[in-house]
Write a protein that holds these residues in place. Structure first.
Motif, PDB file in Angstrom:
ATOM      1  N   GLU A   1       0.937  -1.090   0.023  1.00  0.00           N
ATOM      2  CA  GLU A   1       0.109  -0.087   0.125  1.00  0.00           C
ATOM      3  C   GLU A   1       0.604   1.327  -0.077  1.00  0.00           C
ATOM      4  O   GLU A   1       0.332   2.276  -0.685  1.00  0.00           O
TER       5      GLU A   1
ATOM      6  N   ASP B   1      -2.788  -8.438  -7.090  1.00  0.00           N
ATOM      7  CA  ASP B   1      -2.746  -8.195  -5.454  1.00  0.00           C
ATOM      8  C   ASP B   1      -3.066  -9.789  -4.979  1.00  0.00           C
ATOM      9  O   ASP B   1      -4.136 -10.501  -5.136  1.00  0.00           O
TER      10      ASP B   1
ATOM     11  N   SER C   1      -3.256  -9.516  -0.365  1.00  0.00           N
ATOM     12  CA  SER C   1      -2.797  -8.475   0.578  1.00  0.00           C
ATOM     13  C   SER C   1      -3.879  -8.577   1.913  1.00  0.00           C
ATOM     14  O   SER C   1      -4.901  -8.408   1.666  1.00  0.00           O
TER      15      SER C   1
ATOM     16  N   THR D   1      -3.519  -2.506  -0.006  1.00  0.00           N
ATOM     17  CA  THR D   1      -3.072  -2.410  -1.360  1.00  0.00           C
ATOM     18  C   THR D   1      -4.287  -2.557  -2.436  1.00  0.00           C
ATOM     19  O   THR D   1      -4.228  -1.502  -3.588  1.00  0.00           O
ATOM     20  N   ALA D   2      -5.032  -3.286  -2.631  1.00  0.00           N
ATOM     21  CA  ALA D   2      -6.236  -3.252  -3.424  1.00  0.00           C
ATOM     22  C   ALA D   2      -7.148  -1.958  -3.480  1.00  0.00           C
ATOM     23  O   ALA D   2      -7.414  -1.415  -4.416  1.00  0.00           O
ATOM     24  N   GLU D   3      -7.180  -1.560  -2.282  1.00  0.00           N
ATOM     25  CA  GLU D   3      -7.900  -0.151  -2.128  1.00  0.00           C
ATOM     26  C   GLU D   3      -7.262   0.753  -2.905  1.00  0.00           C
ATOM     27  O   GLU D   3      -7.893   1.883  -3.723  1.00  0.00           O
TER      28      GLU D   3
ATOM     29  N   GLU E   1      -7.326   0.401  -6.692  1.00  0.00           N
ATOM     30  CA  GLU E   1      -8.665   0.597  -7.153  1.00  0.00           C
ATOM     31  C   GLU E   1      -8.878   2.196  -7.349  1.00  0.00           C
ATOM     32  O   GLU E   1      -9.348   2.786  -8.330  1.00  0.00           O
TER      33      GLU E   1
ATOM     34  N   LEU F   1      -7.260  -4.737 -12.172  1.00  0.00           N
ATOM     35  CA  LEU F   1      -6.795  -5.142 -10.803  1.00  0.00           C
ATOM     36  C   LEU F   1      -7.358  -6.640 -10.854  1.00  0.00           C
ATOM     37  O   LEU F   1      -8.351  -6.756 -10.881  1.00  0.00           O
TER      38      LEU F   1
ATOM     39  N   ARG G   1      -7.395  -9.943  -8.052  1.00  0.00           N
ATOM     40  CA  ARG G   1      -7.254 -10.196  -6.704  1.00  0.00           C
ATOM     41  C   ARG G   1      -7.184 -11.720  -6.454  1.00  0.00           C
ATOM     42  O   ARG G   1      -7.882 -12.512  -6.926  1.00  0.00           O
TER      43      ARG G   1
END
Length: 209
Positions: A17, A38, A41, A45-47, A50, A61, A63
């Protein structure tokens, strides 16, 4: 587009992140698709990705629900790049340790059909001994020697670096499901590339620590 070829970049990321934003912000404009994987995580990180995806249509993205290792993340990214028909597919880590300024030197020979696989080599630089932790440098040298023996690519060094570019045609020849899923993926790939007679060359890149 780079010299008439569609360029995809796979970005494996696990708990990045703090650094993934810089990787996405500095991605060269000639890159057509940025595939962030991702790898389960547990941070934001994903947020963060995004948020960037909403502003940059090149970003995809993907996941993982469970951690598959960096090799598993790269394989997922490769499969997505194959689906999208990217002519050249590079790998750039999500931790900001790969200089985006080196990307044209990696993808160029592959885009022009001079190579099937270009691999970054941090050891060409005179800065390497000063910048890379010495235990890692020496360990890398030993693993590179063993990889030369196993793969048959005696002209290739710094086998541990994951900063690479591969052609679509060569990617199609590989059995991606059999690629090693953890940190030994660059070494394993060289062995498998030799099995399909791929043309491989080192490209000098700058180490970042």
């Amino acid at each position: 587009m780079f010299e008439g070829k569609q360029i995809g970049v796979v970005v494996p990321a696990h708990n990045e992140e703090a650094l993934i934003g810089r990787v996405l912000e500095t991605m060269p404009s000639f890159v057509d698709r940025i595939i962030v994987v991702d790898d389960a995580s547990t941070d934001r990180t994903a947020e963060v990705v995004e948020g960037y995806r909403r502003r940059d249509g090149r970003i995809v993205l993907v996941r993982h629900e469970r951690n598959r290792g960096v090799g598993g993340a790269i394989v997922t990214g490769y499969k997505r790049a194959l689906q999208e028909g990217m002519d050249v597919v590079a790998v750039m880590a999500g931790d900001g340790q790969m200089d985006p300024a080196d990307l044209p030197a990696l993808v160029g020979p592959v885009a022009r059909g001079e190579l099937d696989y270009a691999k970054g080599n941090r050891l060409f630089s005179g800065e390497s001994w000063r910048m890379i932790p010495h235990t890692r440098y020496l360990g890398n040298a030993l693993l590179s020697l063993l990889t030369k023996i196993a793969s048959g690519y005696w002209h290739v060094a710094d086998s541990q670096t994951g900063y690479t570019a591969i052609s679509l045609e060569t990617l199609k020849k590989l059995d991606l499901d059999k690629i090693y899923k953890r940190y030994g993926v660059p070494n394993d790939l060289l062995v498998k590339l030799n099995c399909v007679n791929a043309r491989v060359r080192d490209i000098p890149v700058r180490p970042i620590y």
